[in-house]
Write a protein that holds these residues in place. Sequence first.
Motif, PDB file in Angstrom:
ATOM      1  N   LYS A   1      41.877  31.639  41.682  1.00  0.00           N
ATOM      2  CA  LYS A   1      40.462  32.079  41.687  1.00  0.00           C
ATOM      3  C   LYS A   1      40.098  32.563  43.073  1.00  0.00           C
ATOM      4  O   LYS A   1      40.296  32.033  43.962  1.00  0.00           O
ATOM      5  CB  LYS A   1      39.709  30.800  41.551  1.00  0.00           C
ATOM      6  CG  LYS A   1      38.166  31.181  41.146  1.00  0.00           C
ATOM      7  CD  LYS A   1      37.269  29.941  40.903  1.00  0.00           C
ATOM      8  CE  LYS A   1      35.932  30.413  40.451  1.00  0.00           C
ATOM      9  NZ  LYS A   1      35.129  29.159  39.968  1.00  0.00           N
ATOM     10  N   ILE A   2      39.718  33.965  43.143  1.00  0.00           N
ATOM     11  CA  ILE A   2      39.640  34.712  44.250  1.00  0.00           C
ATOM     12  C   ILE A   2      38.527  35.347  44.160  1.00  0.00           C
ATOM     13  O   ILE A   2      38.175  35.936  43.326  1.00  0.00           O
ATOM     14  CB  ILE A   2      40.777  35.772  44.372  1.00  0.00           C
ATOM     15  CG1 ILE A   2      41.962  35.159  44.234  1.00  0.00           C
ATOM     16  CG2 ILE A   2      40.658  36.528  45.573  1.00  0.00           C
ATOM     17  CD1 ILE A   2      43.238  36.177  43.942  1.00  0.00           C
TER      18      ILE A   2
ATOM     19  N   ILE B   1      36.323  38.303  46.521  1.00  0.00           N
ATOM     20  CA  ILE B   1      36.382  39.302  47.285  1.00  0.00           C
ATOM     21  C   ILE B   1      35.103  40.242  47.460  1.00  0.00           C
ATOM     22  O   ILE B   1      34.364  40.474  46.382  1.00  0.00           O
ATOM     23  CB  ILE B   1      37.515  40.426  46.895  1.00  0.00           C
ATOM     24  CG1 ILE B   1      37.644  41.568  47.737  1.00  0.00           C
ATOM     25  CG2 ILE B   1      37.460  40.730  45.342  1.00  0.00           C
ATOM     26  CD1 ILE B   1      38.860  42.299  47.448  1.00  0.00           C
TER      27      ILE B   1
ATOM     28  N   ALA C   1      40.536  43.969  43.805  1.00  0.00           N
ATOM     29  CA  ALA C   1      39.982  43.265  42.629  1.00  0.00           C
ATOM     30  C   ALA C   1      40.804  43.681  41.369  1.00  0.00           C
ATOM     31  O   ALA C   1      41.110  42.833  40.560  1.00  0.00           O
ATOM     32  CB  ALA C   1      38.607  43.230  42.393  1.00  0.00           C
TER      33      ALA C   1
ATOM     34  N   LEU D   1      44.319  42.224  41.348  1.00  0.00           N
ATOM     35  CA  LEU D   1      44.455  40.893  41.158  1.00  0.00           C
ATOM     36  C   LEU D   1      44.113  40.529  39.659  1.00  0.00           C
ATOM     37  O   LEU D   1      44.862  39.637  38.852  1.00  0.00           O
ATOM     38  CB  LEU D   1      43.587  40.385  42.068  1.00  0.00           C
ATOM     39  CG  LEU D   1      43.930  40.355  43.527  1.00  0.00           C
ATOM     40  CD1 LEU D   1      42.791  40.007  44.336  1.00  0.00           C
ATOM     41  CD2 LEU D   1      45.315  39.613  44.027  1.00  0.00           C
ATOM     42  N   ALA D   2      43.066  41.104  39.004  1.00  0.00           N
ATOM     43  CA  ALA D   2      42.600  40.542  37.648  1.00  0.00           C
ATOM     44  C   ALA D   2      43.940  41.108  36.653  1.00  0.00           C
ATOM     45  O   ALA D   2      44.158  40.483  35.642  1.00  0.00           O
ATOM     46  CB  ALA D   2      41.455  41.521  37.388  1.00  0.00           C
TER      47      ALA D   2
ATOM     48  N   HIS E   1      44.886  37.035  37.723  1.00  0.00           N
ATOM     49  CA  HIS E   1      44.135  36.008  38.642  1.00  0.00           C
ATOM     50  C   HIS E   1      42.547  36.031  38.153  1.00  0.00           C
ATOM     51  O   HIS E   1      41.750  36.956  37.558  1.00  0.00           O
ATOM     52  CB  HIS E   1      44.213  36.433  40.107  1.00  0.00           C
ATOM     53  CG  HIS E   1      45.493  36.517  40.396  1.00  0.00           C
ATOM     54  ND1 HIS E   1      46.002  35.032  40.763  1.00  0.00           N
ATOM     55  CD2 HIS E   1      46.577  37.338  40.761  1.00  0.00           C
ATOM     56  CE1 HIS E   1      47.531  35.252  41.261  1.00  0.00           C
ATOM     57  NE2 HIS E   1      47.769  36.523  41.514  1.00  0.00           N
TER      58      HIS E   1
ATOM     59  N   VAL F   1      39.109  36.683  39.107  1.00  0.00           N
ATOM     60  CA  VAL F   1      38.596  37.294  40.142  1.00  0.00           C
ATOM     61  C   VAL F   1      37.105  37.432  40.222  1.00  0.00           C
ATOM     62  O   VAL F   1      36.540  37.736  39.262  1.00  0.00           O
ATOM     63  CB  VAL F   1      39.008  38.779  40.469  1.00  0.00           C
ATOM     64  CG1 VAL F   1      38.409  39.550  41.490  1.00  0.00           C
ATOM     65  CG2 VAL F   1      40.468  38.828  40.606  1.00  0.00           C
TER      66      VAL F   1
ATOM     67  N   ALA G   1      34.254  39.506  41.796  1.00  0.00           N
ATOM     68  CA  ALA G   1      34.144  40.755  42.665  1.00  0.00           C
ATOM     69  C   ALA G   1      32.682  41.157  42.954  1.00  0.00           C
ATOM     70  O   ALA G   1      31.691  40.936  42.316  1.00  0.00           O
ATOM     71  CB  ALA G   1      34.653  41.880  41.870  1.00  0.00           C
TER      72      ALA G   1
ATOM     73  N   LEU H   1      36.722  40.787  34.981  1.00  0.00           N
ATOM     74  CA  LEU H   1      36.233  40.662  36.370  1.00  0.00           C
ATOM     75  C   LEU H   1      34.987  39.995  36.247  1.00  0.00           C
ATOM     76  O   LEU H   1      34.026  40.025  35.531  1.00  0.00           O
ATOM     77  CB  LEU H   1      36.065  41.794  37.213  1.00  0.00           C
ATOM     78  CG  LEU H   1      37.169  42.651  37.853  1.00  0.00           C
ATOM     79  CD1 LEU H   1      36.386  43.789  38.782  1.00  0.00           C
ATOM     80  CD2 LEU H   1      37.997  41.593  38.620  1.00  0.00           C
TER      81      LEU H   1
END
Length: 258
Positions: free
Chosen positions: A4-5, A7, A19, A22-23, A27, A29, A31, A53
């Motif tokens: 889980k990120i 940004i 973003a 990564l998606a 992941h 994300v 954003a 996202l």
Amino acid sequence: MSQKILITGASSGFGQGTALELARQGHKVIAAAETWPQVRGLRADAEAAGVELKVIKLNLLDAIDVAHAGSFDVDVLVLNAGVMEGGAMVDIPLQRVRESFDINLFGHLELVQAITPKMIARKSGRIVWTSSMGGILVVPFLGAYCATKHAIEAVAGSMKAELEQFGIKVATVNPGVFGTGFNDTGAESYVQWHDAETAHVPMPDFGPSLADQADPQEMVDAMVETIVSNDPDYRTMRPLETIDAAKQWQQTEWTQKA
């Protein structure tokens, strides 16, 4: 393994490219974009790219926005949003300098202080600061911007030492001159306030320095690697030839005269 990120500054440039990639990799994300039109635009870009996202509004000068972003519990926090203000240090309005620090550094540090305690509690996490080649060397007439990035280098270095006991990794990414439009906007920003007749220092022509900017994909790929790698470098600078220029600058500071 999916992470889980969160940004910041994901509406364009490196943030958007990172973003979306990564998606694509699976992941989760979050954003962040500064304005509601940018939020809707980023959602449309994600849909067009066929990725999912979660897009939130995050104006780093808005305490409510920062508190909302700080409520998330994430594995990786990527502090990527930023502004660049041009102008000679003796002429640039202090309002512009303060806003640069508020956005590039203090807003992000407030976000760090909201999210990092959750990482400490579980003894894992990663924080990635988008610094700049300007965090290592100094570009004349971009001194305010470079000052914010030098400050980020100090903060990131301190955090690295302070948080590694909790299993939290801290890293920086240091872009050079890439064709995202960010540098072009920064080079133009001074026209809002600059008066050639009253300025103490004449502004240069930024045109030559903006020619032949590098392909942003190189930096996006490096950012993704820093975010997801099991063993990331502390500092990742691109283009690669910028590394030698930065090291030479540091050496020169010890030998040049005032």
